[in-house]
Scaffold this motif. Structure first.
Motif, PDB file in Angstrom:
ATOM      1  N   HIS A  66       0.823  -1.210   0.000  1.00 18.20           N
ATOM      2  CA  HIS A  66       0.000   0.000   0.000  1.00 18.20           C
ATOM      3  C   HIS A  66       0.861   1.266   0.000  1.00 18.20           C
ATOM      4  N   HIS A 145      -7.627  -7.237  -1.185  1.00 16.68           N
ATOM      5  CA  HIS A 145      -6.835  -8.315  -0.569  1.00 16.68           C
ATOM      6  C   HIS A 145      -7.269  -9.703  -1.033  1.00 16.68           C
ATOM      7  N   HIS A 208      -5.306  -3.451   9.452  1.00 13.97           N
ATOM      8  CA  HIS A 208      -6.253  -2.738   8.599  1.00 13.97           C
ATOM      9  C   HIS A 208      -7.207  -3.788   8.036  1.00 13.97           C
ATOM     10  N   SER A 210      -7.904  -6.233   6.002  1.00 10.63           N
ATOM     11  CA  SER A 210      -7.181  -7.030   5.013  1.00 10.63           C
ATOM     12  C   SER A 210      -7.679  -8.466   4.899  1.00 10.63           C
ATOM     13  N   LEU A 230      -9.106   0.001   3.947  1.00 19.64           N
ATOM     14  CA  LEU A 230      -8.577  -1.090   3.134  1.00 19.64           C
ATOM     15  C   LEU A 230      -7.082  -0.962   2.900  1.00 19.64           C
ATOM     16  N   HIS A 284       0.800  -9.939   4.356  1.00 21.31           N
ATOM     17  CA  HIS A 284       1.175  -9.222   3.137  1.00 21.31           C
ATOM     18  C   HIS A 284       2.555  -9.585   2.605  1.00 21.31           C
TER      19      HIS A 284
END
Ligand SMILES: [Zn+2]
Length: 310
Positions: A66, A145, A208, A210, A230, A284
């Motif tokens: 992000h 995601h 967050h 996700s 998001l 992530h």
């Protein structure tokens, strides 16, 4: 050959390569070039493509997608690719302009999220009630995601195999069938693994927002997020945090999961006020072996272990 013509040759070669999106050069001397923006998608694309193309993944694993900006070299790689594979839906906020520019100059850009049943953020899921309908935290916004569900990724991989054939002349149909079968198996494995989490503990509080695809697929409730948005780059106000605290208490959630980009001190403060534990969630970034399959097993195991212990 006259010196004047020799001097012009490199320029002519560049013009040919640019005019064909790199295709002319690769047909002659090298494999087609596939460029992937994000590491987790890149892991599956690498497995899909095998020896049929050179795969370059732009984002180093472990960076926050992000909050990533491409270098001049990354933009050049995009411009000279035979095909670019991206996640889409603003995951790669920093690279949208470069992708649009590449598309204008004829580079095929595949966005995985275009080929997935996209979920949108539900009302109340953002940490806000009806009085904030359509607010700045994006109720109704599409969730990028997609990689947290192997079935969503299976749809994307199937579509990517078709795009590789149609847009870059790369036939990976056999490998695609195998990979899709393995993703189906992975989904079943995760379902069995996560079935061990008792009904009353299937609650996710994350850094967050996700884990929506994961929650939808495996039957978890999204209680709230430290950063109610998001993107990890959203910001939480004092009112947001007070509301999250209330949500955790009402739901009886026992764990606050932190992720890449999560303000850890804020997460720890909320956890200590509510009696919840803080657990890091690898949502992530790829594990050391670079495998999407290991990644998803790790993600599901982290959820199952933390909630079972809580
Ligand atoms: Zn995220």
């Amino acid at each position: 050959m006259p010196r004047r013509l020799l001097a012009l040759l490199p320029l002519a070669a560049v013009a040919v390569a640019a005019g064909c999106g790199g295709g002319a050069a690769s047909e002659r001397t090298e494999r087609p070039r596939v460029v992937v923006t994000y590491s987790i998608l890149g892991s599956l694309v690498t497995e899909l493509v095998g020896e049929a193309a050179d795969v370059t993944v732009l984002m180093p694993d472990g960076v926050d997608p992000h909050d990533w900006q491409p270098s001049a070299k990354d933009v050049e790689a995009i411009q000279s690719a035979d095909l670019v594979a991206a996640n889409g839906l603003d995951l790669e906020e920093g690279i949208d302009d470069a992708l649009a520019e590449a598309e204008r100059s004829g580079v095929p850009v595949f966005r995985a999220a275009d080929h997935v049943d996209v979920r949108t953020v539900g009302e109340g899921e953002t940490g806000h009630g009806e009085e904030h309908e359509g607010d700045e935290h994006g109720a109704g916004s599409p969730d990028p995601h997609i990689w947290t569900s192997p079935l969503a990724m299976r749809s994307a991989i199937s579509a990517l195999a078709a795009a590789l054939a149609a847009d870059a002349g790369i036939d990976v149909s056999g490998r695609a069938a195998q990979l899709e079968a393995r993703l189906t198996e992975l989904d079943g494995e995760l379902e069995r693994l996560l079935a061990t989490v008792p009904e009353g503990r299937r609650q996710l509080v994350t850094g967050h927002e996700s884990m929506g695809y994961f929650a939808d697929r495996y039957g978890f409730v999204l209680v709230g997020a430290v950063v109610p948005g998001l993107s990890s780059q959203a910001e939480a106000s004092a009112a947001d945090l007070a509301e999250l605290k209330g949500q955790i208490e009402r739901a009886g959630a026992t764990v606050v999961f932190t992720e890449i980009g999560t303000p850890v001190q804020v997460a720890e403060a909320i956890a200590s006020e509510t009696g919840a534990a803080v657990v890091e969630l690898p949502s992530h970034s790829l594990p050391d072996d670079g495998s999407y399959f290991t990644f998803m097993r790790g993600l599901a195991t982290a959820v199952a272990d933390a909630l079972a212990a809580g």
